[in-house]
Write an enzyme that holds these catalytic residues in place. Sequence first.
Site, PDB file in Angstrom:
ATOM      1  N   GLY A  11       0.792  -1.232   0.000  1.00  0.00           N
ATOM      2  CA  GLY A  11       0.000   0.000   0.000  1.00  0.00           C
ATOM      3  C   GLY A  11       0.821   1.277   0.000  1.00  0.00           C
ATOM      4  O   GLY A  11       0.312   2.342   0.339  1.00  0.00           O
ATOM      5  N   HIS A 111       1.860   0.518 -13.286  1.00  0.00           N
ATOM      6  CA  HIS A 111       2.710  -0.624 -13.661  1.00  0.00           C
ATOM      7  C   HIS A 111       4.179  -0.215 -13.542  1.00  0.00           C
ATOM      8  O   HIS A 111       4.560   0.869 -14.020  1.00  0.00           O
ATOM      9  CB  HIS A 111       2.395  -1.072 -15.094  1.00  0.00           C
ATOM     10  CG  HIS A 111       3.174  -2.282 -15.499  1.00  0.00           C
ATOM     11  ND1 HIS A 111       2.815  -3.557 -15.087  1.00  0.00           N
ATOM     12  CD2 HIS A 111       4.308  -2.411 -16.228  1.00  0.00           C
ATOM     13  CE1 HIS A 111       3.700  -4.423 -15.568  1.00  0.00           C
ATOM     14  NE2 HIS A 111       4.611  -3.756 -16.266  1.00  0.00           N
TER      15      HIS A 111
END
Length: 198
Positions: A11, A111
Amino acid sequence: MRTVILGSGTGSNCKSLLESQASNNLGSAKIVAIFSDIEDSGILEVGRHFGIKSVYLGPYNISSDTHGESDHEWISAVDQEKPDLIVLAGFMRILSSYFINFFGSRIINLHPSLLPSFKGLNAINQAWDEGVKITGCTVHWVSRHLDMGKIIDQRAVRISSEDSLDSLIRKVHIAEHFLLPTVVENIAKGTHTFPYCD
Ligand code: GRF
Protein backbone atom coordinates in the site's frame (compact mmCIF):
# COMPACT_ATOMS: atom_id res chain seq x y z
CA MET A 1 -14.23 12.86 -8.23
CA ARG A 2 -15.07 9.82 -6.10
CA THR A 3 -12.08 7.50 -6.21
CA VAL A 4 -11.83 3.86 -5.13
CA ILE A 5 -8.49 2.08 -4.73
CA LEU A 6 -8.00 -1.67 -5.22
CA GLY A 7 -4.79 -3.29 -3.99
CA SER A 8 -3.24 -6.48 -2.68
CA GLY A 9 0.11 -5.35 -1.31
CA THR A 10 1.93 -3.08 1.07
CA GLY A 11 0.00 0.00 0.00
CA SER A 12 2.89 2.43 -0.41
CA ASN A 13 1.22 3.95 -3.49
CA CYS A 14 -2.11 4.16 -1.71
CA LYS A 15 -0.25 5.97 1.09
CA SER A 16 1.23 8.46 -1.37
CA LEU A 17 -2.28 9.14 -2.72
CA LEU A 18 -3.69 9.60 0.78
CA GLU A 19 -0.82 11.89 1.76
CA SER A 20 -1.43 13.98 -1.36
CA GLN A 21 -5.12 14.15 -0.51
CA ALA A 22 -4.28 15.20 3.07
CA SER A 23 -2.11 18.03 1.71
CA ASN A 24 -4.83 19.11 -0.75
CA ASN A 25 -2.75 18.02 -3.73
CA LEU A 26 -5.26 15.69 -5.38
CA GLY A 27 -7.55 18.39 -6.71
CA SER A 28 -11.17 17.35 -6.62
CA ALA A 29 -10.27 13.65 -6.28
CA LYS A 30 -11.59 12.17 -3.06
CA ILE A 31 -10.58 8.67 -2.00
CA VAL A 32 -13.75 7.14 -0.62
CA ALA A 33 -12.87 3.46 -0.20
CA ILE A 34 -10.06 0.92 -0.44
CA PHE A 35 -10.74 -2.74 -1.23
CA SER A 36 -8.32 -5.65 -1.04
CA ASP A 37 -8.33 -9.34 -1.88
CA ILE A 38 -5.75 -9.98 0.88
CA GLU A 39 -7.10 -9.83 4.41
CA ASP A 40 -3.90 -8.76 6.17
CA SER A 41 -2.55 -6.57 3.38
CA GLY A 42 -0.69 -3.39 4.26
CA ILE A 43 -2.98 -1.38 2.00
CA LEU A 44 -5.93 -1.94 4.35
CA GLU A 45 -3.82 -0.86 7.33
CA VAL A 46 -2.74 2.26 5.46
CA GLY A 47 -6.35 3.10 4.62
CA ARG A 48 -7.54 2.60 8.20
CA HIS A 49 -4.69 4.73 9.50
CA PHE A 50 -5.99 7.56 7.30
CA GLY A 51 -9.58 6.93 8.41
CA ILE A 52 -10.73 5.71 4.99
CA LYS A 53 -13.21 2.85 4.59
CA SER A 54 -10.90 -0.15 4.02
CA VAL A 55 -12.45 -3.53 3.37
CA TYR A 56 -11.26 -7.06 2.67
CA LEU A 57 -13.63 -8.35 0.00
CA GLY A 58 -12.39 -11.95 -0.13
CA PRO A 59 -10.47 -13.52 -3.00
CA TYR A 60 -11.06 -12.23 -6.52
CA ASN A 61 -11.25 -15.58 -8.30
CA ILE A 62 -12.26 -15.34 -11.88
CA SER A 63 -10.62 -15.92 -15.20
CA SER A 64 -10.42 -12.95 -17.51
CA ASP A 65 -13.38 -13.92 -19.68
CA THR A 66 -15.87 -15.30 -17.22
CA HIS A 67 -17.46 -13.90 -14.17
CA GLY A 68 -18.48 -15.75 -11.04
CA GLU A 69 -19.72 -15.01 -7.58
CA SER A 70 -16.65 -13.10 -6.48
CA ASP A 71 -16.89 -10.86 -9.55
CA HIS A 72 -20.46 -9.92 -8.65
CA GLU A 73 -19.49 -9.26 -5.03
CA TRP A 74 -16.58 -7.05 -6.06
CA ILE A 75 -18.59 -5.15 -8.66
CA SER A 76 -21.40 -4.57 -6.23
CA ALA A 77 -19.07 -3.38 -3.43
CA VAL A 78 -17.18 -1.02 -5.73
CA ASP A 79 -20.35 0.22 -7.43
CA GLN A 80 -21.91 1.12 -4.08
CA GLU A 81 -19.18 3.73 -3.70
CA LYS A 82 -20.36 5.41 -6.94
CA PRO A 83 -16.78 5.74 -8.22
CA ASP A 84 -15.80 8.20 -10.91
CA LEU A 85 -12.35 6.62 -10.92
CA ILE A 86 -10.97 3.23 -9.84
CA VAL A 87 -7.23 3.05 -9.18
CA LEU A 88 -5.43 -0.29 -9.28
CA ALA A 89 -2.49 0.30 -6.94
CA GLY A 90 -0.78 -3.05 -6.70
CA PHE A 91 -3.93 -5.10 -7.33
CA MET A 92 -2.43 -8.47 -8.20
CA ARG A 93 -5.44 -10.00 -9.95
CA ILE A 94 -6.57 -9.69 -13.55
CA LEU A 95 -10.00 -8.06 -13.73
CA SER A 96 -12.66 -9.78 -15.84
CA SER A 97 -13.88 -8.13 -19.04
CA TYR A 98 -17.26 -8.04 -17.33
CA PHE A 99 -15.81 -5.93 -14.50
CA ILE A 100 -13.96 -3.67 -16.94
CA ASN A 101 -17.02 -3.16 -19.14
CA PHE A 102 -19.24 -2.56 -16.13
CA PHE A 103 -17.15 0.41 -15.02
CA GLY A 104 -16.79 1.66 -18.59
CA SER A 105 -13.14 2.64 -18.74
CA ARG A 106 -13.02 4.43 -15.43
CA ILE A 107 -10.12 2.23 -14.28
CA ILE A 108 -6.42 3.08 -14.22
CA ASN A 109 -3.47 0.84 -13.39
CA LEU A 110 0.02 1.58 -12.11
CA HIS A 111 2.71 -0.62 -13.66
CA PRO A 112 6.41 -0.65 -12.67
CA SER A 113 7.96 -0.38 -16.13
CA LEU A 114 7.93 1.91 -19.13
CA LEU A 115 5.17 0.16 -21.03
CA PRO A 116 4.95 -1.34 -23.60
CA SER A 117 8.19 -2.89 -22.32
CA PHE A 118 8.04 -5.50 -19.57
CA LYS A 119 4.36 -6.27 -19.22
CA GLY A 120 3.07 -8.70 -16.61
CA LEU A 121 4.57 -9.83 -13.34
CA ASN A 122 7.99 -8.88 -11.95
CA ALA A 123 8.44 -6.03 -14.39
CA ILE A 124 11.34 -4.48 -12.46
CA ASN A 125 13.20 -7.81 -12.45
CA GLN A 126 12.49 -8.20 -16.16
CA ALA A 127 14.04 -4.79 -16.86
CA TRP A 128 17.01 -5.59 -14.62
CA ASP A 129 17.61 -8.97 -16.28
CA GLU A 130 17.40 -7.37 -19.73
CA GLY A 131 20.09 -4.87 -18.79
CA VAL A 132 18.19 -1.81 -19.95
CA LYS A 133 19.64 1.52 -18.82
CA ILE A 134 16.36 3.36 -18.45
CA THR A 135 13.18 1.94 -17.00
CA GLY A 136 10.44 3.53 -14.92
CA CYS A 137 6.72 3.35 -14.30
CA THR A 138 3.50 3.88 -16.21
CA VAL A 139 -0.11 4.73 -15.42
CA HIS A 140 -2.53 3.56 -18.10
CA TRP A 141 -6.23 3.10 -18.65
CA VAL A 142 -7.24 -0.50 -18.08
CA SER A 143 -8.44 -2.40 -21.13
CA ARG A 144 -9.26 -6.06 -21.63
CA HIS A 145 -5.67 -6.65 -22.72
CA LEU A 146 -3.21 -6.93 -19.83
CA ASP A 147 -1.01 -3.84 -19.42
CA MET A 148 -1.97 -2.65 -22.91
CA GLY A 149 -4.53 0.10 -22.29
CA LYS A 150 -3.86 3.66 -23.44
CA ILE A 151 -0.87 5.15 -21.63
CA ILE A 152 -1.69 8.22 -19.53
CA ASP A 153 1.74 9.17 -18.20
CA GLN A 154 5.16 7.75 -17.37
CA ARG A 155 8.19 8.55 -15.23
CA ALA A 156 11.66 7.37 -16.19
CA VAL A 157 14.32 5.92 -13.90
CA ARG A 158 17.94 5.60 -15.00
CA ILE A 159 19.79 2.42 -14.02
CA SER A 160 23.38 3.26 -13.09
CA SER A 161 26.38 0.98 -12.74
CA GLU A 162 26.08 1.38 -8.96
CA ASP A 163 22.54 0.04 -8.86
CA SER A 164 21.55 -3.37 -7.58
CA LEU A 165 18.17 -4.96 -8.16
CA ASP A 166 17.16 -3.78 -4.67
CA SER A 167 18.20 -0.18 -5.28
CA LEU A 168 16.40 -0.23 -8.63
CA ILE A 169 13.21 -1.49 -6.97
CA ARG A 170 13.46 1.39 -4.48
CA LYS A 171 14.02 3.93 -7.27
CA VAL A 172 11.04 2.70 -9.29
CA HIS A 173 8.82 2.81 -6.22
CA ILE A 174 9.88 6.38 -5.47
CA ALA A 175 9.05 7.31 -9.09
CA GLU A 176 5.64 5.65 -8.71
CA HIS A 177 4.91 7.67 -5.57
CA PHE A 178 5.35 10.86 -7.63
CA LEU A 179 3.60 9.66 -10.76
CA LEU A 180 0.36 8.22 -9.44
CA PRO A 181 -0.86 11.24 -7.40
CA THR A 182 0.04 13.56 -10.29
CA VAL A 183 -2.00 11.49 -12.73
CA VAL A 184 -4.99 11.31 -10.38
CA GLU A 185 -4.84 15.07 -9.84
CA ASN A 186 -4.67 15.63 -13.61
CA ILE A 187 -7.61 13.30 -14.26
CA ALA A 188 -9.58 15.25 -11.65
CA LYS A 189 -8.66 18.48 -13.48
CA GLY A 190 -9.87 17.00 -16.77
CA THR A 191 -6.40 16.99 -18.33
CA HIS A 192 -6.70 13.30 -19.24
CA THR A 193 -9.95 12.30 -20.90
CA PHE A 194 -11.54 8.94 -20.37
CA PRO A 195 -11.07 6.64 -23.38
CA TYR A 196 -13.51 4.17 -24.86
CA CYS A 197 -13.02 0.66 -23.54
CA ASP A 198 -11.11 -1.43 -26.10
C1 GRF B 1 3.79 -1.25 -7.46
O1 GRF B 1 5.13 -1.44 -7.83
C2 GRF B 1 2.89 -1.27 -8.67
O2 GRF B 1 3.50 -0.75 -9.80
C3 GRF B 1 2.64 -2.73 -8.87
O3 GRF B 1 2.50 -3.24 -7.56
C4 GRF B 1 3.28 -2.46 -6.67
C5 GRF B 1 2.41 -2.06 -5.52
O4 GRF B 1 3.16 -1.55 -4.45
N1 GRF B 1 1.49 -2.94 -9.71
P1 GRF B 1 2.43 -0.91 -3.19
O5 GRF B 1 1.45 -1.96 -2.65
O6 GRF B 1 1.72 0.31 -3.63
O7 GRF B 1 3.52 -0.63 -2.20
